[in-house]
Design an enzyme around this catalytic site. Structure first.
Site, PDB file in Angstrom:
ATOM      1  CB  ALA A  66      -0.936   0.001   1.208  1.00 35.88           C
ATOM      2  CD  GLU A  67       4.897   4.112   3.555  1.00 36.85           C
ATOM      3  OE1 GLU A  67       5.524   5.174   3.669  1.00 36.85           O
ATOM      4  OE2 GLU A  67       4.575   3.405   4.512  1.00 36.85           O
ATOM      5  CB  THR A  68       4.964   0.253  -2.847  1.00 34.09           C
ATOM      6  OG1 THR A  68       5.885  -0.297  -1.901  1.00 34.09           O
ATOM      7  CG2 THR A  68       5.610   0.314  -4.224  1.00 34.09           C
ATOM      8  CB  SER A  71       5.300   6.188  -1.793  1.00 39.24           C
ATOM      9  OG  SER A  71       5.075   6.143  -0.401  1.00 39.24           O
TER      10      SER A  71
END
Length: 162
Positions: A66-68, A71
Site C-alpha cells: 500500500a505504501e509503495t 508513495s
C-alpha cells in the site's frame, strides 16, 4: 531516490522506469507496478514469499504494498523537481490471502501543494478485499537525505557499522 523521469511521457516508458528503480524492499516483496499516474497507481505482489508463520499473507507486506503504490502516486503528483515522503498510513485487514497474487489500487483523494492523500484497496485474485489503507505523503521541494540513492552493496563491514 527515485525522481520522476522528465522524458517519460509515454505511460509504458514511465512504468518501465518506475519498475527499474522501485527500491530494494519492493524488489524483495515482488511488487510490480502495472499502471501509474498521479491519480491512480496499480501494482501486484505475490503472496508466496510474503507470508507470516501461519501461512497467511503478512499484514506488514500488505502495508508495504500500500505504501509503495501511494508513495509512487504521491511522487508523480509532486512532479519532477520535488519529492514525496510518507507521513501517515493506516490499514484495516479484512481477510487472509493464502496464495496467488494480490493487487493494490491507489486512488487519489486529494493532492495539493504540500500534501497528497490516497485511498488504497488491496484485493485477491477473486476481487475480494484483503486490506484497505489510507496514506498521506508530504510533498517536498528538496529530496530527503540530499536525494542520494543508497549504495547497492549489502555487505557492510564491521568498521562501517561502528
Amino acid at each position: 531516490m527515485l525522481v520522476v523521469p522528465s522524458t517519460a511521457s509515454d505511460p509504458t516508458e514511465l512504468l518501465n522506469e518506475l519498475n527499474e528503480h522501485r527500491g530494494e524492499l519492493s524488489e524483495r516483496l515482488g511488487i510490480v507496478l502495472t499502471e501509474a499516474s498521479a491519480q491512480r497507481v496499480v501494482a501486484t505482489m505475490p503472496v508466496a514469499g510474503n507470508r507470516q508463520p501461519y501461512g497467511l499473507l503478512h499484514g506488514g507486506a500488505s502495508v508495504a504494498l500500500a505504501e509503495t503504490v501511494g508513495s509512487v502516486a504521491s511522487m508523480l503528483a509532486a512532479g519532477p523537481s520535488r519529492s514525496a515522503v510518507g507521513i501517515e498510513i493506516n490499514a484495516t485487514h479484512h481477510r487472509a490471502a493464502l496464495d496467488g497474487i494480490v493487487t493494490a489500487v491507489a486512488t487519489q483523494i486529494r493532492a495539493g501543494a504540500t500534501l497528497a492523500t490516497y485511498d488504497i484497496r488491496i484485493t485477491d485474485e477473486a476481487g475480494r478485499p484483503v486490506c484497505t489503507c489510507r496514506l498521506s505523503c508530504l510533498l517536498r521541494d528538496n529530496p530527503p537525505a540530499g536525494g542520494q540513492v543508497p549504495p547497492r552493496n549489502t555487505q557492510a563491514t564491521s568498521a562501517n557499522a561502528e
